[in-house]
Design an enzyme around this catalytic site. Sequence first.
Site, PDB file in Angstrom:
ATOM      1  N   LYS A 174      36.723  16.484  25.016  1.00  0.00           N
ATOM      2  CA  LYS A 174      37.772  15.376  25.207  1.00  0.00           C
ATOM      3  C   LYS A 174      38.692  15.070  26.796  1.00  0.00           C
ATOM      4  O   LYS A 174      39.413  16.156  26.627  1.00  0.00           O
ATOM      5  CB  LYS A 174      38.486  14.726  24.629  1.00  0.00           C
ATOM      6  CG  LYS A 174      38.836  13.470  24.627  1.00  0.00           C
ATOM      7  CD  LYS A 174      40.435  12.741  23.695  1.00  0.00           C
ATOM      8  CE  LYS A 174      41.816  13.149  24.564  1.00  0.00           C
ATOM      9  NZ  LYS A 174      41.694  12.963  26.565  1.00  0.00           N
ATOM     10  N   GLU A 249      45.584  27.521  25.730  1.00  0.00           N
ATOM     11  CA  GLU A 249      46.183  27.224  27.185  1.00  0.00           C
ATOM     12  C   GLU A 249      47.394  26.017  27.787  1.00  0.00           C
ATOM     13  O   GLU A 249      47.162  25.419  27.403  1.00  0.00           O
ATOM     14  CB  GLU A 249      45.118  27.533  28.068  1.00  0.00           C
ATOM     15  CG  GLU A 249      44.276  28.942  27.703  1.00  0.00           C
ATOM     16  CD  GLU A 249      44.613  30.653  28.243  1.00  0.00           C
ATOM     17  OE1 GLU A 249      45.676  30.595  27.859  1.00  0.00           O
ATOM     18  OE2 GLU A 249      44.167  30.914  27.358  1.00  0.00           O
ATOM     19  N   CYS A 283      49.974  25.341  35.794  1.00  0.00           N
ATOM     20  CA  CYS A 283      50.438  26.063  34.625  1.00  0.00           C
ATOM     21  C   CYS A 283      50.713  27.134  35.378  1.00  0.00           C
ATOM     22  O   CYS A 283      51.335  27.423  34.805  1.00  0.00           O
ATOM     23  CB  CYS A 283      49.559  26.213  34.113  1.00  0.00           C
ATOM     24  SG  CYS A 283      47.545  26.743  34.277  1.00  0.00           S
ATOM     25  N   GLU A 384      59.562  23.983  31.991  1.00  0.00           N
ATOM     26  CA  GLU A 384      58.044  23.521  32.904  1.00  0.00           C
ATOM     27  C   GLU A 384      58.507  22.732  33.124  1.00  0.00           C
ATOM     28  O   GLU A 384      58.843  20.809  32.607  1.00  0.00           O
ATOM     29  CB  GLU A 384      57.271  22.990  32.229  1.00  0.00           C
ATOM     30  CG  GLU A 384      55.784  23.292  33.089  1.00  0.00           C
ATOM     31  CD  GLU A 384      54.425  23.565  32.438  1.00  0.00           C
ATOM     32  OE1 GLU A 384      54.448  21.987  31.032  1.00  0.00           O
ATOM     33  OE2 GLU A 384      53.523  25.084  32.953  1.00  0.00           O
TER      34      GLU A 384
HETATM   35  P1  NAD Z   1      48.438  17.224  27.654  1.00  0.00           P
HETATM   36  O1  NAD Z   1      49.472  18.040  26.484  1.00  0.00           O
HETATM   37  O2  NAD Z   1      49.331  15.913  27.958  1.00  0.00           O
HETATM   38  O3  NAD Z   1      46.883  16.515  27.604  1.00  0.00           O
HETATM   39  C1  NAD Z   1      46.396  17.618  27.328  1.00  0.00           C
HETATM   40  C2  NAD Z   1      45.514  17.276  26.340  1.00  0.00           C
HETATM   41  O4  NAD Z   1      45.202  17.217  25.347  1.00  0.00           O
HETATM   42  C3  NAD Z   1      44.920  15.721  26.879  1.00  0.00           C
HETATM   43  O5  NAD Z   1      42.902  15.319  26.810  1.00  0.00           O
HETATM   44  C4  NAD Z   1      45.351  15.126  26.568  1.00  0.00           C
HETATM   45  O6  NAD Z   1      44.951  13.507  26.684  1.00  0.00           O
HETATM   46  C5  NAD Z   1      45.165  15.711  24.855  1.00  0.00           C
HETATM   47  N1  NAD Z   1      46.052  14.800  23.764  1.00  0.00           N
HETATM   48  C6  NAD Z   1      47.687  14.294  24.313  1.00  0.00           C
HETATM   49  N2  NAD Z   1      48.339  14.257  23.119  1.00  0.00           N
HETATM   50  C7  NAD Z   1      47.577  14.628  22.255  1.00  0.00           C
HETATM   51  C8  NAD Z   1      47.251  14.791  20.516  1.00  0.00           C
HETATM   52  N3  NAD Z   1      48.511  14.714  20.329  1.00  0.00           N
HETATM   53  N4  NAD Z   1      46.623  15.426  20.304  1.00  0.00           N
HETATM   54  C9  NAD Z   1      45.297  15.682  20.783  1.00  0.00           C
HETATM   55  N5  NAD Z   1      45.668  15.484  22.006  1.00  0.00           N
HETATM   56  C10 NAD Z   1      46.624  15.256  22.540  1.00  0.00           C
HETATM   57  O7  NAD Z   1      48.591  17.809  29.137  1.00  0.00           O
HETATM   58  P2  NAD Z   1      48.437  17.384  30.446  1.00  0.00           P
HETATM   59  O8  NAD Z   1      49.897  16.531  30.924  1.00  0.00           O
HETATM   60  O9  NAD Z   1      47.446  16.940  30.704  1.00  0.00           O
HETATM   61  O10 NAD Z   1      48.616  19.010  31.697  1.00  0.00           O
HETATM   62  C11 NAD Z   1      50.254  19.612  32.081  1.00  0.00           C
HETATM   63  C12 NAD Z   1      50.044  21.010  30.763  1.00  0.00           C
HETATM   64  O11 NAD Z   1      48.951  21.298  30.840  1.00  0.00           O
HETATM   65  C13 NAD Z   1      50.623  21.618  31.441  1.00  0.00           C
HETATM   66  O12 NAD Z   1      52.225  22.009  30.635  1.00  0.00           O
HETATM   67  C14 NAD Z   1      50.192  22.174  31.771  1.00  0.00           C
HETATM   68  O13 NAD Z   1      51.336  23.708  32.630  1.00  0.00           O
HETATM   69  C15 NAD Z   1      49.126  22.345  31.370  1.00  0.00           C
HETATM   70  N6  NAD Z   1      48.016  23.515  31.504  1.00  0.00           N
HETATM   71  C16 NAD Z   1      47.652  24.599  30.936  1.00  0.00           C
HETATM   72  C17 NAD Z   1      47.053  25.597  31.613  1.00  0.00           C
HETATM   73  C18 NAD Z   1      46.801  26.581  31.098  1.00  0.00           C
HETATM   74  O14 NAD Z   1      45.698  27.437  31.482  1.00  0.00           O
HETATM   75  N7  NAD Z   1      47.404  27.488  30.526  1.00  0.00           N
HETATM   76  C19 NAD Z   1      45.859  24.922  32.616  1.00  0.00           C
HETATM   77  C20 NAD Z   1      45.923  23.434  33.080  1.00  0.00           C
HETATM   78  C21 NAD Z   1      47.279  23.097  32.559  1.00  0.00           C
END
Ligand code: NAD
Length: 496
Positions: A174, A249, A283, A384
């Site tokens: 997803k 992550e 990130c 962040e």
């Molecule tokens: P997000 O947590 O909003 O979403 C990530 C994924 O989870 C998306 O596919 C989203 O649809 C899904 N999601 C959202 N709510 C959910 C729920 N309640 N249950 C299950 N899935 C759910 O994050 P984002 O805004 O897409 O990405 C940005 C974040 O990702 C930042 O915090 C960034 O630091 C982090 N990030 C971390 C890494 C790493 O490797 N540590 C890499 C890239 C991004």
Amino acid sequence: MAVIKNLINGKWVESASGKTLNSINPANIDEVVGVVPASSRPDVDKAVEAARNAFEKWRLTPAPKRGEILFRAAELISKNKEELGRLVTREMGKVLPEGLGDVQEAIDMAYYMAGEGRRLSGETVPSELPFKDCKSVRVPIGVFALITPWNFPTAIPAWKLFPALISGNTVVFKPSSYTPVAATRLVELIVEAGIPEGVLNLIHGAGEEIGEYLATHPGIDGVSFTGSTAVGEKLAKLCGGLDKEISCEMGGKNPIIVMEDAKLDLAVEGAIWGGFGTTGQRCTAASRLIVHEKIHDKFLEMFISAAKGLKLGDGLKSDTKVGPVINESQMKKVLGYIEIGKKEGAKLTLGGSARTEGGLKKGYFIEPTIFTEVKPKMRVAQEEIFGPVVSIIKARDISDAINIANGIPYGLSSSIYAQDVNYTAIAERDLDAGIVYINAPTIGAEIQLPFGGTKKSGLGRKEAGGRGGALDMFTKWKVIYRDYSGRLQKAQIDKE
Ligand code: NAD
């Protein structure tokens, strides 16, 4: 405009409800990049069922054969790199060289994991008893839910898909609902490479609608999540209670330390790339610069002058250095943090506003923003922001700098610029982060080593290659003892 479907059991299908979501170009919100299914629970059920049914055959497919499919996928992604890179830029906003870099990471991971198909090695060790041998082997975990964010639309999916598949798992993937088109193109190429029906299922939709349902589904054995700390921690708690494997992550608040003997030109260049590359939406973005007081003013002058030269714009234009942020809510969040920084008493030294003039009026543009006189415990130095906002903090000496660097809830990436080898050795030893860079910014991980953080940045196994990398996430160890003595032998008890 692309019209996208879910992939379930090898067939491209609409969502059960027929509802859709639009994917928008953040540099021009009038441009719909694609229309994708807004899936709901029945779609998830079907995708999980397809993955379950495909598992047995895929598990028994020899890993080198699985590797051949991944190798073909790597070739196909390479062939289509330019097209895919442009799509990443249109859908996510990062500048084109970075869009292409995103795809290159997917290519690298596909080749790397294809090679793992001929390794996937365990251990053989001698037995303490005669006519007996002992070995450990990696076995797949089962059906994985792969949930990815929008900031690396092809690289992060590839970091999960290829190691999961080479290990013999089947998956339900997803992607973020903000970058579904690039993710789908990646999946199309893996399908073209010959992945069997049901082994890789793709399901689109909002995280709040289907993410949690997918992760906690009884047909799912393991979850690999990348995204925000809030969502990751919630999923980890839920899955822990259900005895599912889960690795998350999550966020970061990564420091670059600049010592008094650093090569300042190099440090400024690194800090600009680390802080404002990908519009700060990594990130591993360098959102905190911890600068030795002796060179603080000189560094600041150079850093501000370099940041002033960064041109905001559409990432497809060759002179653009900083693209848009991903969406309206992210724009509000970043601008909200800029207000918080001002109220906390940090000095807004550059930027601080949304930009709407000329070609910027249809996108989510925020100018590169620098806060100085930041205190380590201010929210802008602790939380962040995930946008083009950098906080500069003064440090007295190396131990003060390391205390500031470590004094946050996150621990993903970190960096030090210094010439004195003793400074860099102390930083290597004491920085509490999954990754430490010496004389390089906090971004730029390579795929052949593990990737992941400590504290609120990572839970569970790490991603990517190398010892301790993603193969540990996607396999479990099985230990096998084979006795060919023809009699009962008792370990620890038999004397001869
Ligand atoms: P997000 O947590 O909003 O979403 C990530 C994924 O989870 C998306 O596919 C989203 O649809 C899904 N999601 C959202 N709510 C959910 C729920 N309640 N249950 C299950 N899935 C759910 O994050 P984002 O805004 O897409 O990405 C940005 C974040 O990702 C930042 O915090 C960034 O630091 C982090 N990030 C971390 C890494 C790493 O490797 N540590 C890499 C890239 C991004």
